[in-house]
Design a protein around this motif. Sequence first.
Motif, PDB file in Angstrom:
ATOM      1  N   UNK A 106      11.118   7.708  12.378  1.00  0.00           N
ATOM      2  CA  UNK A 106      11.787   8.887  11.834  1.00  0.00           C
ATOM      3  C   UNK A 106      11.103   9.202  10.504  1.00  0.00           C
ATOM      4  N   UNK A 107       9.905   9.801  10.585  1.00  0.00           N
ATOM      5  CA  UNK A 107       9.095   9.993   9.393  1.00  0.00           C
ATOM      6  C   UNK A 107       9.601  11.103   8.490  1.00  0.00           C
ATOM      7  N   UNK A 108      10.578  11.843   8.964  1.00  0.00           N
ATOM      8  CA  UNK A 108      11.165  12.883   8.128  1.00  0.00           C
ATOM      9  C   UNK A 108      12.241  12.363   7.202  1.00  0.00           C
ATOM     10  N   UNK A 109      12.456  11.056   7.207  1.00  0.00           N
ATOM     11  CA  UNK A 109      13.475  10.470   6.325  1.00  0.00           C
ATOM     12  C   UNK A 109      13.125  10.784   4.875  1.00  0.00           C
ATOM     13  N   UNK A 110      14.107  11.182   4.034  1.00  0.00           N
ATOM     14  CA  UNK A 110      13.800  11.686   2.680  1.00  0.00           C
ATOM     15  C   UNK A 110      13.135  10.651   1.779  1.00  0.00           C
ATOM     16  N   UNK A 111      11.910  10.959   1.352  1.00  0.00           N
ATOM     17  CA  UNK A 111      11.184  10.059   0.465  1.00  0.00           C
ATOM     18  C   UNK A 111      11.880   9.935  -0.893  1.00  0.00           C
ATOM     19  N   UNK A 112      12.466  11.033  -1.354  1.00  0.00           N
ATOM     20  CA  UNK A 112      13.087  11.011  -2.685  1.00  0.00           C
ATOM     21  C   UNK A 112      14.260  10.042  -2.748  1.00  0.00           C
ATOM     22  N   UNK A 113      14.987   9.894  -1.635  1.00  0.00           N
ATOM     23  CA  UNK A 113      16.109   8.953  -1.623  1.00  0.00           C
ATOM     24  C   UNK A 113      15.606   7.528  -1.816  1.00  0.00           C
ATOM     25  N   UNK A 114      14.503   7.195  -1.178  1.00  0.00           N
ATOM     26  CA  UNK A 114      13.931   5.855  -1.330  1.00  0.00           C
ATOM     27  C   UNK A 114      13.425   5.650  -2.756  1.00  0.00           C
ATOM     28  N   UNK A 115      12.812   6.671  -3.340  1.00  0.00           N
ATOM     29  CA  UNK A 115      12.320   6.551  -4.711  1.00  0.00           C
ATOM     30  C   UNK A 115      13.477   6.381  -5.690  1.00  0.00           C
ATOM     31  N   UNK A 116      14.582   7.114  -5.478  1.00  0.00           N
ATOM     32  CA  UNK A 116      15.753   6.943  -6.350  1.00  0.00           C
ATOM     33  C   UNK A 116      16.309   5.531  -6.236  1.00  0.00           C
ATOM     34  N   UNK A 117      16.351   5.023  -5.005  1.00  0.00           N
ATOM     35  CA  UNK A 117      16.848   3.654  -4.803  1.00  0.00           C
ATOM     36  C   UNK A 117      15.939   2.653  -5.501  1.00  0.00           C
TER      37      UNK A 117
END
Length: 406
Positions: free
Chosen positions: A84-95
């Motif tokens: 699922x490559x559309x998963x939000x990158x920004x959410x991972x960066x915030x985490x």
Amino acid sequence: MDALITAAGRALAAGDPLGALNRIALRSDAPALALRGIAMAQLGDLDIAKALLRRAGRAFSPREHRARARCVVAEAEIALVSRDLGWPEKALERARRMLSRHGDTVNAAYARYLSARHLLLIGRLDEAERELGALDPGLLPLQAQAGYEMVVAGIAMRRVEAGKARAALERAAAAAVQAGIPALVSEVDAARRALAAPAARLIAKGREELLQLAQVEALFASDTVVVDACRYVVRSAGETIRLGTRPVLFALARTLAEAWPRDVSRENLVARAFGGKVADESHRARLRVEIGRLRALLRPHAKLRATKDGFVLTIASGRDVALLAQPVEDSHGDVLALLGDGEAWSSAALALALGVSSRTVQRALERLREEGKVRSFGRGRACRWVVPTLPGFPTNLLLPAKITGG
């Protein structure tokens, strides 16, 4: 943290999801839900895993920032596994930033490692390398260290650096054995076999030969003028001439390279470049224009000379011309190559990795399904595509290349 949660966490770290579930399967508190989600992910039930992790994220107190961030990182890993490559990158960066602020350097490093894996899958190699450069692999647990080295190897494969890829896979194998997780050892072994598999097909002087990645690397380092149909470029003397956005010029270059040192008739060039069955005067005029454009791009590496019947590539004495193609060419070989990694892909993820529209990929998948080369399961956004049995070819070592139609 209570003893059962601690024991379950250790079991998961050792690759024993069943042992973890034996300790916490009946519990529904937030830490247990999170660990159950990770255990189900390791067992391959990704839908249940995602649901459990989301429940865990909601169950943790708003003040438990670190625990919530860990759930986000776990969801990001499941998204990668399920392609699922559309998963939000920004959410991972915030985490990742949240974990860093709270001193959880191990999970922050793991989040950066997952970001690098994601960037590799979608072909953003420079960004993936920067993420790895900002990461201290010593902070990662052994199984993630093996994964880190596999990302290094993946970048090297895409850049056709066989020696670097081989060294990284050796380090990955050592970390996997030390971690003692059979599934991880098997994954690294599969990557090593992929490195040894044919990566491309060389066509030169009327002969064909399958090449491993190291042989492709040696070819690029030689004096040969290479028309690279894996990347839609022409390579010569360390210079790369990109033709991915100029499909007519690439078709002409490929046809001329395939026939070298013989010439190619105007009728054949018109058919290959324009799809015309008969080379009428308008086609011939357009061919002269496109040949002129290609001649300008290839100067000074090669010359295009007109012959009685058509055109021929001419180069300096002592040099050769070769065509590099996929090991097995299919009308949708780029899609099959990505599916060849054995994972289940969504059409949106395939489109993102190949740099084309979702509709283009969907048409390709439907055609491949009609031919019995792929199958799907699930519906709607949950639909995933796989190959019925893993093909020997083509490999995806030279992918992703941005495919341009037209």
